[in-house]
Scaffold this motif. Sequence first.
Motif, short mmCIF file in Angstrom:
data_model
loop_
_atom_site.label_atom_id
_atom_site.label_comp_id
_atom_site.label_asym_id
_atom_site.label_seq_id
_atom_site.Cartn_x
_atom_site.Cartn_y
_atom_site.Cartn_z
N THR A 99 37.21 -32.78 -91.32
CA THR A 99 36.74 -32.41 -89.99
C THR A 99 37.20 -31.02 -89.59
O THR A 99 36.44 -30.23 -89.01
CB THR A 99 37.26 -33.44 -88.96
OG1 THR A 99 36.78 -34.73 -89.30
CG2 THR A 99 36.81 -33.09 -87.56
N ALA A 102 35.12 -28.37 -91.26
CA ALA A 102 33.78 -28.27 -90.67
C ALA A 102 33.82 -27.48 -89.37
O ALA A 102 32.98 -26.60 -89.13
CB ALA A 102 33.23 -29.67 -90.43
N THR A 130 23.17 -29.76 -88.74
CA THR A 130 22.93 -30.81 -89.72
C THR A 130 23.15 -30.30 -91.14
O THR A 130 23.76 -30.96 -91.97
CB THR A 130 21.50 -31.37 -89.58
OG1 THR A 130 21.31 -31.86 -88.25
CG2 THR A 130 21.26 -32.50 -90.57
N ARG A 132 25.08 -27.84 -92.04
CA ARG A 132 26.50 -27.62 -92.26
C ARG A 132 27.22 -28.94 -92.55
O ARG A 132 28.04 -29.04 -93.47
CB ARG A 132 27.10 -26.98 -91.00
CG ARG A 132 28.62 -26.81 -91.06
CD ARG A 132 29.01 -25.68 -91.97
NE ARG A 132 30.35 -25.86 -92.50
CZ ARG A 132 31.06 -24.89 -93.04
NH1 ARG A 132 30.56 -23.67 -93.12
NH2 ARG A 132 32.26 -25.11 -93.52
N THR A 133 26.92 -29.98 -91.79
CA THR A 133 27.59 -31.26 -92.00
C THR A 133 27.19 -31.91 -93.33
O THR A 133 28.01 -32.56 -93.98
CB THR A 133 27.30 -32.23 -90.84
OG1 THR A 133 25.87 -32.37 -90.67
CG2 THR A 133 27.90 -31.73 -89.54
N ASP A 136 29.21 -30.17 -96.01
CA ASP A 136 30.59 -30.68 -95.98
C ASP A 136 30.66 -32.07 -96.61
O ASP A 136 31.66 -32.41 -97.25
CB ASP A 136 31.10 -30.73 -94.54
CG ASP A 136 31.33 -29.34 -93.96
OD1 ASP A 136 31.66 -28.42 -94.73
OD2 ASP A 136 31.18 -29.17 -92.73
N TYR A 177 31.28 -38.21 -92.67
CA TYR A 177 30.13 -37.54 -92.06
C TYR A 177 30.16 -37.68 -90.54
O TYR A 177 29.88 -36.72 -89.81
CB TYR A 177 28.83 -38.14 -92.61
CG TYR A 177 27.59 -37.45 -92.09
CD1 TYR A 177 27.29 -36.14 -92.46
CD2 TYR A 177 26.72 -38.11 -91.23
CE1 TYR A 177 26.16 -35.51 -91.98
CE2 TYR A 177 25.59 -37.48 -90.73
CZ TYR A 177 25.31 -36.18 -91.12
OH TYR A 177 24.20 -35.55 -90.61
N SER A 180 32.67 -35.32 -89.16
CA SER A 180 32.28 -33.91 -89.27
C SER A 180 31.51 -33.46 -88.03
O SER A 180 31.54 -32.28 -87.67
CB SER A 180 31.44 -33.68 -90.53
OG SER A 180 30.17 -34.31 -90.43
N TRP A 181 30.85 -34.40 -87.35
CA TRP A 181 30.17 -34.04 -86.10
C TRP A 181 31.17 -33.80 -84.97
O TRP A 181 30.92 -32.98 -84.09
CB TRP A 181 29.16 -35.13 -85.71
CG TRP A 181 27.91 -35.05 -86.53
CD1 TRP A 181 27.52 -35.85 -87.56
CD2 TRP A 181 26.88 -34.05 -86.40
NE1 TRP A 181 26.33 -35.43 -88.08
CE2 TRP A 181 25.91 -34.33 -87.38
CE3 TRP A 181 26.69 -32.96 -85.56
CZ2 TRP A 181 24.76 -33.56 -87.53
CZ3 TRP A 181 25.54 -32.19 -85.70
CH2 TRP A 181 24.60 -32.49 -86.68
N ALA A 184 32.17 -30.36 -85.69
CA ALA A 184 31.14 -29.41 -85.27
C ALA A 184 31.25 -29.12 -83.78
O ALA A 184 31.14 -27.97 -83.34
CB ALA A 184 29.76 -29.96 -85.60
N ARG A 280 26.81 -36.15 -82.43
CA ARG A 280 25.70 -35.29 -82.84
C ARG A 280 24.94 -34.81 -81.61
O ARG A 280 24.58 -33.63 -81.51
CB ARG A 280 24.76 -36.01 -83.79
CG ARG A 280 23.68 -35.07 -84.35
CD ARG A 280 22.65 -35.78 -85.20
NE ARG A 280 21.77 -34.82 -85.85
CZ ARG A 280 20.74 -34.23 -85.27
NH1 ARG A 280 20.45 -34.52 -84.00
NH2 ARG A 280 19.99 -33.36 -85.93
#
Length: 292
Positions: A99, A102, A130, A132-133, A136, A177, A180-181, A184, A280
């Motif tokens: 995370t 990211a 999206t 970018r994630t 990652d 995943y 990772s948002w 972001a 997201r």
Amino acid sequence: MTTVTQAAGGSHSPTPQSRGGVGQSVRDSLVVAKRNLIRMLRIPEVVIFGLIQPIMFVVLFTYVFGGSINIPGAPIGDAQAYHEFLMAGIFAQTVTFATAGAGAGIADDMHKGLIDRFRSLPMSRGAVLTGRTLADLVQTALTLVVLAVVALLIGWRTHENIAEVLAGFALLLLLGYAFSWIGALIGLSVRTPEAATSGGLIWLFPLTFISNAFVPIDGMPPFLQHVAEWNPFSATVAAARELFGNIPAGVPKSVTGAWPMEHPVLASVIWSVLIIAVFRGLAVRKYRSATA
């Protein structure tokens, strides 16, 4: 006498409009993901350093704490039992600690003005995040493969069929995943990559350590037991252990009877999907306001 007519609106060029459609959004996201993967390959030290930390955690926890932590249902001082107990927690920690990377990557793109260049193109607005994630996620999957090999070398074993083992890794990647948002959103909310790295890690330490990842929950104070059992991180760790067959026979799933520990696989999916849906939406909204 010649009359010169000027346009009333001036000479500003129109802002490119994003192209609509789910198909176009997917294609744009894959293009951005490819760009980020190529960038990772050109900076291999980022991938290498990302591998070193989880390997260090595996070695340190295995050989420093392996003989001193007792696992319920296993003989006292059984280091092998702790190896199997530990690895699901290390895997989950690895995917969630991505995370910070990211968030730092998105903050770096914002700081260098790359996002403004993307904004000038006729592309889906959500595709930048999206893509970018997804990139990652690929990097995290490669890290898990290497980490699994290291774990096998130090004695970790699975006791279920290959389909269930792969399902366990799939749940870990889904959690990575989802987180990772969160990264972001943090990357879009700070001014520098350094701040994004710090902001991406500071909340992860209590999240991962107040859990069932490294020690059994039954040794915690009652309040922390409840917190740990309702922790989404704990649900994925418990689900991975169940799918890997790393839970000693006869050991109760939950100390307090919490639903996520009684049904860890379903709880893990629900937590991850919920995090993706919420963060997201927040990240895309923040992206649109930041580039407006």
